[in-house]
Design a protein around this motif. Structure first.
Motif, PDB file in Angstrom:
ATOM      1  N   ASP A   1       0.834  -1.206   0.000  1.00 39.44           N
ATOM      2  CA  ASP A   1       0.000   0.000   0.000  1.00 39.44           C
ATOM      3  C   ASP A   1       0.866   1.253   0.000  1.00 39.44           C
ATOM      4  OD1 ASP A   1      -2.250  -1.552   0.008  1.00 39.44           O
ATOM      5  OD2 ASP A   1      -2.628  -1.369   2.167  1.00 39.44           O
ATOM      6  N   LYS A   2       1.949   1.199   0.755  1.00 41.37           N
ATOM      7  CA  LYS A   2       2.834   2.362   0.828  1.00 41.37           C
ATOM      8  C   LYS A   2       3.494   2.619  -0.524  1.00 41.37           C
ATOM      9  CE  LYS A   2       4.855   2.923   4.669  1.00 41.37           C
ATOM     10  NZ  LYS A   2       5.738   2.811   5.853  1.00 41.37           N
ATOM     11  N   ALA A   3       3.912   1.542  -1.208  1.00 43.10           N
ATOM     12  CA  ALA A   3       4.528   1.699  -2.525  1.00 43.10           C
ATOM     13  C   ALA A   3       3.546   2.326  -3.507  1.00 43.10           C
ATOM     14  CB  ALA A   3       5.010   0.348  -3.041  1.00 43.10           C
ATOM     15  N   ARG A   4       2.315   1.835  -3.489  1.00 45.66           N
ATOM     16  CA  ARG A   4       1.295   2.377  -4.403  1.00 45.66           C
ATOM     17  C   ARG A   4       0.942   3.811  -4.039  1.00 45.66           C
ATOM     18  NH1 ARG A   4      -1.531  -2.880  -3.009  1.00 45.66           N
ATOM     19  NH2 ARG A   4      -0.798  -4.409  -4.547  1.00 45.66           N
ATOM     20  N   LEU A   5       0.902   4.106  -2.742  1.00 43.05           N
ATOM     21  CA  LEU A   5       0.580   5.452  -2.285  1.00 43.05           C
ATOM     22  C   LEU A   5       1.549   6.471  -2.865  1.00 43.05           C
ATOM     23  CD1 LEU A   5      -0.997   7.397  -0.381  1.00 43.05           C
ATOM     24  CD2 LEU A   5       0.658   6.798   1.399  1.00 43.05           C
ATOM     25  N   HIS A   6       2.817   6.069  -2.987  1.00 37.02           N
ATOM     26  CA  HIS A   6       3.837   6.978  -3.510  1.00 37.02           C
ATOM     27  C   HIS A   6       3.904   6.966  -5.032  1.00 37.02           C
ATOM     28  CE1 HIS A   6       5.486   8.318   0.245  1.00 37.02           C
ATOM     29  NE2 HIS A   6       5.700   7.088   0.662  1.00 37.02           N
ATOM     30  N   GLY A   7       3.059   6.169  -5.677  1.00 31.48           N
ATOM     31  CA  GLY A   7       3.053   6.143  -7.131  1.00 31.48           C
ATOM     32  C   GLY A   7       3.860   5.020  -7.736  1.00 31.48           C
ATOM     33  N   GLY A   8       4.298   4.072  -6.903  1.00 29.92           N
ATOM     34  CA  GLY A   8       5.046   2.933  -7.413  1.00 29.92           C
ATOM     35  C   GLY A   8       4.132   1.762  -7.729  1.00 29.92           C
ATOM     36  N   TYR A   9       4.733   0.662  -8.144  1.00 29.64           N
ATOM     37  CA  TYR A   9       3.989  -0.545  -8.489  1.00 29.64           C
ATOM     38  C   TYR A   9       4.088  -1.528  -7.333  1.00 29.64           C
ATOM     39  CZ  TYR A   9       2.637  -4.798 -11.019  1.00 29.64           C
ATOM     40  OH  TYR A   9       2.016  -5.953 -11.418  1.00 29.64           O
ATOM     41  N   GLY A  10       2.996  -2.229  -7.037  1.00 30.03           N
ATOM     42  CA  GLY A  10       3.010  -3.221  -5.972  1.00 30.03           C
ATOM     43  C   GLY A  10       2.187  -4.433  -6.336  1.00 30.03           C
ATOM     44  N   GLU A  11       2.704  -5.631  -6.021  1.00 28.27           N
ATOM     45  CA  GLU A  11       1.983  -6.862  -6.339  1.00 28.27           C
ATOM     46  C   GLU A  11       2.304  -7.925  -5.297  1.00 28.27           C
ATOM     47  OE1 GLU A  11       1.460 -10.094 -10.016  1.00 28.27           O
ATOM     48  OE2 GLU A  11       2.370  -8.128 -10.384  1.00 28.27           O
TER      49      GLU A  11
ATOM     50  N   ILE B   1       5.709 -15.940  -9.769  1.00 23.94           N
ATOM     51  CA  ILE B   1       6.836 -15.103  -9.339  1.00 23.94           C
ATOM     52  C   ILE B   1       7.474 -14.390 -10.524  1.00 23.94           C
ATOM     53  CG2 ILE B   1       9.109 -15.068  -8.261  1.00 23.94           C
ATOM     54  CD1 ILE B   1       8.271 -17.476  -6.598  1.00 23.94           C
ATOM     55  N   ARG B   2       7.877 -15.155 -11.531  1.00 19.92           N
ATOM     56  CA  ARG B   2       8.562 -14.547 -12.678  1.00 19.92           C
ATOM     57  C   ARG B   2       7.660 -13.574 -13.435  1.00 19.92           C
ATOM     58  NH1 ARG B   2      12.293 -17.146 -16.036  1.00 19.92           N
ATOM     59  NH2 ARG B   2      12.492 -18.637 -14.339  1.00 19.92           N
ATOM     60  N   PRO B   3       6.405 -13.937 -13.738  1.00 23.30           N
ATOM     61  CA  PRO B   3       5.542 -12.957 -14.406  1.00 23.30           C
ATOM     62  C   PRO B   3       5.379 -11.672 -13.597  1.00 23.30           C
ATOM     63  CG  PRO B   3       4.596 -15.150 -14.603  1.00 23.30           C
ATOM     64  CD  PRO B   3       5.752 -15.261 -13.654  1.00 23.30           C
ATOM     65  N   ALA B   4       5.287 -11.804 -12.269  1.00 20.24           N
ATOM     66  CA  ALA B   4       5.147 -10.611 -11.433  1.00 20.24           C
ATOM     67  C   ALA B   4       6.403  -9.748 -11.509  1.00 20.24           C
ATOM     68  CB  ALA B   4       4.866 -11.015  -9.986  1.00 20.24           C
ATOM     69  N   LEU B   5       7.565 -10.389 -11.503  1.00 19.91           N
ATOM     70  CA  LEU B   5       8.814  -9.636 -11.616  1.00 19.91           C
ATOM     71  C   LEU B   5       8.917  -8.952 -12.977  1.00 19.91           C
ATOM     72  CD1 LEU B   5      11.341 -12.121  -9.936  1.00 19.91           C
ATOM     73  CD2 LEU B   5      10.366 -10.036  -8.960  1.00 19.91           C
ATOM     74  N   GLN B   6       8.462  -9.630 -14.011  1.00 24.57           N
ATOM     75  CA  GLN B   6       8.485  -9.026 -15.345  1.00 24.57           C
ATOM     76  C   GLN B   6       7.547  -7.823 -15.409  1.00 24.57           C
ATOM     77  OE1 GLN B   6      10.626  -9.689 -17.479  1.00 24.57           O
ATOM     78  NE2 GLN B   6      11.219 -11.849 -17.397  1.00 24.57           N
ATOM     79  N   ARG B   7       6.385  -7.936 -14.775  1.00 26.15           N
ATOM     80  CA  ARG B   7       5.466  -6.790 -14.751  1.00 26.15           C
ATOM     81  C   ARG B   7       6.073  -5.630 -13.963  1.00 26.15           C
ATOM     82  NH1 ARG B   7       1.617 -11.098 -14.622  1.00 26.15           N
ATOM     83  NH2 ARG B   7       1.660 -11.231 -12.335  1.00 26.15           N
ATOM     84  N   ALA B   8       6.781  -5.961 -12.891  1.00 23.10           N
ATOM     85  CA  ALA B   8       7.441  -4.911 -12.112  1.00 23.10           C
ATOM     86  C   ALA B   8       8.501  -4.212 -12.953  1.00 23.10           C
ATOM     87  CB  ALA B   8       8.067  -5.519 -10.858  1.00 23.10           C
ATOM     88  N   ARG B   9       9.246  -4.998 -13.724  1.00 23.12           N
ATOM     89  CA  ARG B   9      10.275  -4.414 -14.595  1.00 23.12           C
ATOM     90  C   ARG B   9       9.649  -3.518 -15.660  1.00 23.12           C
ATOM     91  NH1 ARG B   9      14.233  -8.753 -16.637  1.00 23.12           N
ATOM     92  NH2 ARG B   9      15.503  -8.119 -14.835  1.00 23.12           N
ATOM     93  N   ALA B  10       8.489  -3.919 -16.152  1.00 22.22           N
ATOM     94  CA  ALA B  10       7.831  -3.163 -17.223  1.00 22.22           C
ATOM     95  C   ALA B  10       7.098  -1.931 -16.711  1.00 22.22           C
ATOM     96  CB  ALA B  10       6.851  -4.074 -17.962  1.00 22.22           C
ATOM     97  N   SER B  11       6.896  -1.831 -15.401  1.00 21.59           N
ATOM     98  CA  SER B  11       6.183  -0.677 -14.852  1.00 21.59           C
ATOM     99  C   SER B  11       7.038   0.580 -14.982  1.00 21.59           C
ATOM    100  CB  SER B  11       5.829  -0.918 -13.384  1.00 21.59           C
ATOM    101  OG  SER B  11       6.991  -0.923 -12.578  1.00 21.59           O
ATOM    102  N   ASP B  12       6.394   1.702 -15.033  1.00 20.45           N
ATOM    103  CA  ASP B  12       7.108   2.965 -15.206  1.00 20.45           C
ATOM    104  C   ASP B  12       7.471   3.532 -13.843  1.00 20.45           C
ATOM    105  OD1 ASP B  12       8.221   5.234 -16.264  1.00 20.45           O
ATOM    106  OD2 ASP B  12       6.306   6.273 -16.510  1.00 20.45           O
ATOM    107  N   GLY B  13       8.506   2.952 -13.220  1.00 23.21           N
ATOM    108  CA  GLY B  13       8.924   3.431 -11.908  1.00 23.21           C
ATOM    109  C   GLY B  13       9.302   2.287 -10.994  1.00 23.21           C
ATOM    110  N   PRO B  14       9.673   2.601  -9.765  1.00 21.36           N
ATOM    111  CA  PRO B  14      10.064   1.570  -8.806  1.00 21.36           C
ATOM    112  C   PRO B  14       8.887   0.686  -8.417  1.00 21.36           C
ATOM    113  CG  PRO B  14       9.934   3.702  -7.734  1.00 21.36           C
ATOM    114  CD  PRO B  14       9.785   3.958  -9.199  1.00 21.36           C
ATOM    115  N   ALA B  15       9.207  -0.554  -8.016  1.00 25.01           N
ATOM    116  CA  ALA B  15       8.150  -1.523  -7.741  1.00 25.01           C
ATOM    117  C   ALA B  15       8.521  -2.401  -6.555  1.00 25.01           C
ATOM    118  CB  ALA B  15       7.908  -2.391  -8.977  1.00 25.01           C
ATOM    119  N   LEU B  16       7.490  -2.915  -5.888  1.00 25.56           N
ATOM    120  CA  LEU B  16       7.652  -3.918  -4.843  1.00 25.56           C
ATOM    121  C   LEU B  16       6.842  -5.151  -5.219  1.00 25.56           C
ATOM    122  CD1 LEU B  16       7.423  -2.113  -1.356  1.00 25.56           C
ATOM    123  CD2 LEU B  16       9.450  -3.060  -2.469  1.00 25.56           C
TER     124      LEU B  16
END
Length: 353
Positions: free
Chosen positions: A292-302, A310-325
């Motif tokens: 929630d904190k990551a999303r609150l700041h405009g980051g990606y969270g899953e 696991i791997r698809p989630a990491l790939q989506r995090a990599r593809a997001s425009d910004g930092p991700a958790l």
């Protein structure tokens, strides 16, 4: 060989002809079961090429710590990861380069795992390593092709067998479909997710100890951790340093539990510059607060509960425009062989059978 370990300190020799340099080159050339331990200063002193030259010239097995991980690529015939204790117990010469505490800290049982018949030599990772590498390369073919060289080949085969035995203990966990997720399945996914542009960062000593079993940087200088006596919270500061050094690099950070205890509101500092940051939270409870904190700041969270995701989630995090958790719920009862012994991990060896 001596009755007990001998430590020889060789610091910045002035010339190749320095007696200790030639003596050490001869000692290594005639060792039948040598071991080389490379520490982070091999990278920071820009001595990677000298380390590789010495290892190749004398056909020695090598283990790496910290930023030196990746000096030899994964799969290299002289690169070893899981047989260090076996190597220490059977070696006749242990050469420690740029890592003064690697054979004496708590992870190595304060030196008790060393063979009582081994000669322990410590050199610096700058001028000392380069001088010894040149001296070894200057030895005659006869000096490097004697019986010791033949025995070193047998020693490499012996260590490779020890590696395979160690790996067999937990190989099945790498593809486990269990939920909660086995930590080794998570590590296997992280290792395969990394690229040559990924800098792996352990936020805390537990994460470093865990990841050190399976996560292998592709090149040196792409591993960062707070050290065996460090504290949690290194992830974001290290990621900011990576950005400062090379904006094209991607930081992949492993956290033990909720990173809000260490990262707190610093996540916002990653969002503003759109840092290439992927935080992986290995937790055993509810990861909602940190996501929630990551999303609150405009980051990606899953949140991930299925190992196949696991791997698809990491790939989506990599593809997001910004930092991700990416939060991954791991099995709190998983047995992890070795020195990992945290309160939320059982240490019952029967669980590893």
């Amino acid at each position: 060989m001596p009755d007990g370990p001998i430590t020889a300190h060789l610091v910045r020799p002035a010339a190749d002809a320095f007696p200790e340099v030639e003596g050490l080159a001869q000692l290594l050339a005639h060792a039948e079961q040598p071991v080389v331990v490379l520490g982070g200063r091999v990278w920071t002193d820009r001595a990677t090429d000298a380390a590789v030259e010495l290892i190749r010239t004398l056909g020695m097995p090598a283990y790496a710590d910290g930023a030196a991980r990746g000096t030899l690529p994964p799969g290299d015939a002289q690169h070893f990861l899981h047989s260090r204790a076996y190597a220490f117990a059977g070696s006749d010469v242990i050469l420690v380069v740029g890592a003064p505490s690697s054979v004496a800290n708590f992870r190595a049982a304060y030196g008790s795992r060393l063979s009582p018949h081994s000669t322990l030599v410590q050199i610096d990772a700058g001028h000392g390593l380069r001088a010894v590498a040149r001296a070894a390369a200057g030895l005659s073919f006869q000096e490097r092709a004697d019986r010791a060289a033949v025995r070193r080949k047998e020693w490499l085969d012996e260590l490779r067998s020890a590696e395979q035995t160690a790996e067999a203990l937990w190989q099945r966990h790498l593809t486990s479909g269990a939920s909660p997720i086995h930590p080794f399945r998570l590590l296997a996914e992280i290792d395969q997710f990394l690229t040559e542009d990924s800098v792996f960062i352990a936020d805390d000593p537990w994460s470093a100890d865990l990841a050190g079993r399976l996560v292998q940087p592709r090149t040196p200088g792409h591993w960062m951790d707070p050290g065996p006596l460090g504290t949690a919270g290194a992830g974001i500061p290290f990621a900011l340093a990576v950005r400062q050094a090379d904006a094209d690099k991607e930081s992949v950070v492993l956290y033990d539990g909720d990173p809000s205890t260490s990262a707190d509101w610093d996540f916002e500092a990653l969002v503003r510059p759109h840092l290439r940051f992927i935080g992986i939270v290995a937790h055993t409870g509810d990861a909602s607060p940190c996501l929630d904190k990551a999303r609150l700041h405009g980051g990606y969270g899953e949140d991930v509960r299925d190992p196949a995701e696991i791997r698809p989630a990491l790939q989506r995090a990599r593809a997001s425009d910004g930092p991700a958790l990416v939060a991954v719920r791991i099995d709190p009862d998983a047995y992890l062989p070795g020195s990992v012994n945290q309160p939320h991990h059982q240490t019952d060896p029967s669980r590893n059978k």
